[in-house]
Design a protein around this motif. Sequence first.
Motif, mmCIF file in Angstrom:
data_model
loop_
_atom_site.group_PDB
_atom_site.id
_atom_site.type_symbol
_atom_site.label_atom_id
_atom_site.label_comp_id
_atom_site.label_asym_id
_atom_site.label_seq_id
_atom_site.Cartn_x
_atom_site.Cartn_y
_atom_site.Cartn_z
ATOM 1 N N GLY A 16 0.898 -1.139 0.080
ATOM 2 C CA GLY A 16 0.021 -0.069 -0.132
ATOM 3 C C GLY A 16 0.795 1.305 -0.047
ATOM 4 O O GLY A 16 2.080 1.218 -0.299
ATOM 5 N N ARG A 17 0.132 2.304 0.027
ATOM 6 C CA ARG A 17 0.873 3.724 0.341
ATOM 7 C C ARG A 17 0.786 4.125 1.700
ATOM 8 O O ARG A 17 -0.182 4.315 2.178
ATOM 9 C CB ARG A 17 -0.127 4.530 -0.554
ATOM 10 N N TYR A 18 2.009 4.499 2.095
ATOM 11 C CA TYR A 18 2.208 4.743 3.567
ATOM 12 C C TYR A 18 2.836 6.095 3.658
ATOM 13 O O TYR A 18 3.711 6.505 3.017
ATOM 14 C CB TYR A 18 3.070 3.745 4.293
ATOM 15 N N CYS A 19 2.328 6.721 4.773
ATOM 16 C CA CYS A 19 2.891 8.177 5.333
ATOM 17 C C CYS A 19 3.793 7.606 6.388
ATOM 18 O O CYS A 19 3.361 7.146 7.519
ATOM 19 C CB CYS A 19 1.791 9.105 5.652
ATOM 20 N N ILE A 20 4.928 8.151 6.299
ATOM 21 C CA ILE A 20 5.950 7.789 7.438
ATOM 22 C C ILE A 20 6.612 9.103 7.818
ATOM 23 O O ILE A 20 6.927 9.850 7.186
ATOM 24 C CB ILE A 20 7.109 6.909 6.899
ATOM 25 N N VAL B 23 23.521 21.338 7.306
ATOM 26 C CA VAL B 23 24.840 21.813 7.299
ATOM 27 C C VAL B 23 25.517 22.658 8.420
ATOM 28 O O VAL B 23 26.626 22.732 8.285
ATOM 29 C CB VAL B 23 24.985 22.911 5.988
ATOM 30 N N LEU B 24 24.711 22.443 9.489
ATOM 31 C CA LEU B 24 25.049 23.020 10.892
ATOM 32 C C LEU B 24 24.411 22.121 11.898
ATOM 33 O O LEU B 24 23.620 21.304 11.709
ATOM 34 C CB LEU B 24 24.274 24.503 11.202
ATOM 35 N N SER B 25 25.195 22.147 13.068
ATOM 36 C CA SER B 25 24.768 20.952 14.304
ATOM 37 C C SER B 25 23.352 21.328 14.516
ATOM 38 O O SER B 25 23.078 22.615 14.791
ATOM 39 C CB SER B 25 25.742 21.257 15.136
ATOM 40 N N ILE B 26 22.332 20.286 14.711
ATOM 41 C CA ILE B 26 21.228 20.492 15.274
ATOM 42 C C ILE B 26 20.970 19.517 16.175
ATOM 43 O O ILE B 26 21.712 18.606 16.417
ATOM 44 C CB ILE B 26 20.093 20.350 13.976
ATOM 45 N N SER B 27 19.753 19.665 16.904
ATOM 46 C CA SER B 27 19.205 18.581 17.992
ATOM 47 C C SER B 27 17.988 18.106 17.580
ATOM 48 O O SER B 27 17.331 17.257 18.412
ATOM 49 C CB SER B 27 19.257 19.116 19.370
ATOM 50 N N LYS B 28 17.247 18.270 16.367
ATOM 51 C CA LYS B 28 15.911 17.868 16.154
ATOM 52 C C LYS B 28 16.098 17.423 14.682
ATOM 53 O O LYS B 28 16.346 18.228 13.625
ATOM 54 C CB LYS B 28 14.911 18.909 16.313
ATOM 55 N N TYR B 29 15.617 16.141 14.438
ATOM 56 C CA TYR B 29 15.656 15.650 12.907
ATOM 57 C C TYR B 29 14.266 15.028 12.756
ATOM 58 O O TYR B 29 13.754 14.059 13.604
ATOM 59 C CB TYR B 29 16.537 14.397 12.692
ATOM 60 N N ASN B 30 13.645 15.535 11.754
ATOM 61 C CA ASN B 30 12.269 15.281 11.492
ATOM 62 C C ASN B 30 12.105 15.129 9.952
ATOM 63 O O ASN B 30 12.625 15.900 9.056
ATOM 64 C CB ASN B 30 11.294 16.008 12.278
ATOM 65 N N PHE B 31 11.300 14.263 9.636
ATOM 66 C CA PHE B 31 10.792 13.968 8.273
ATOM 67 C C PHE B 31 9.401 13.312 8.053
ATOM 68 O O PHE B 31 9.071 12.696 8.809
ATOM 69 C CB PHE B 31 11.890 13.339 7.398
ATOM 70 N N GLN B 32 8.766 13.775 6.851
ATOM 71 C CA GLN B 32 7.529 13.141 6.636
ATOM 72 C C GLN B 32 7.661 12.627 5.066
ATOM 73 O O GLN B 32 7.974 13.648 4.277
ATOM 74 C CB GLN B 32 6.314 13.944 6.874
ATOM 75 N N ILE B 33 7.048 11.583 4.833
ATOM 76 C CA ILE B 33 7.278 11.136 3.305
ATOM 77 C C ILE B 33 6.084 10.213 2.989
ATOM 78 O O ILE B 33 5.743 9.305 3.996
ATOM 79 C CB ILE B 33 8.758 10.665 2.967
ATOM 80 N N ILE B 34 5.501 9.963 2.021
ATOM 81 C CA ILE B 34 4.633 9.069 1.429
ATOM 82 C C ILE B 34 5.315 7.957 0.588
ATOM 83 O O ILE B 34 6.008 8.581 -0.636
ATOM 84 C CB ILE B 34 3.290 9.735 0.831
ATOM 85 N N LEU B 35 5.329 6.789 0.866
ATOM 86 C CA LEU B 35 6.014 5.814 -0.091
ATOM 87 C C LEU B 35 5.158 4.741 -0.499
ATOM 88 O O LEU B 35 4.181 4.412 0.310
ATOM 89 C CB LEU B 35 7.117 5.380 1.044
#
Length: 108
Positions: A40-44, A75-87
């Motif tokens: 199926g199609r999933y939002c991750i 390109v700079l140091s960060i403390s939060k990593y987030n992402f959303q994608i539909i696959l």
Amino acid sequence: MGSAIAVAVSETPIALPNAQNLDGFVANAANTVFTVPQTGRYCINYDIKIMSVFMMRSELLVDGAIVSAATVNPVLSISKYNFQIILNLIAGDTISIRLSGLNVEATL
């Protein structure tokens, strides 16, 4: 405070919390790899928060291969990593998230 993990330059899988609604997904014993139950199609979505600021990458993997469109490579140091994608995923595919880039101990 969250759990501490040792992040390696090459890759460190992120274990997801135990309290999840997996709706048919099966997790491995370490809670780092999840098997897709049906085609199926999933939002991750993923959201990783680290107590310190580091220069690392976060990556989503499907069947062990990096999904470049879902990689956060700042390109700079960060403390939060987030992402959303539909696959589009196939039953039996595996998904996981990892951090890489530095040899550090990060507290999630």
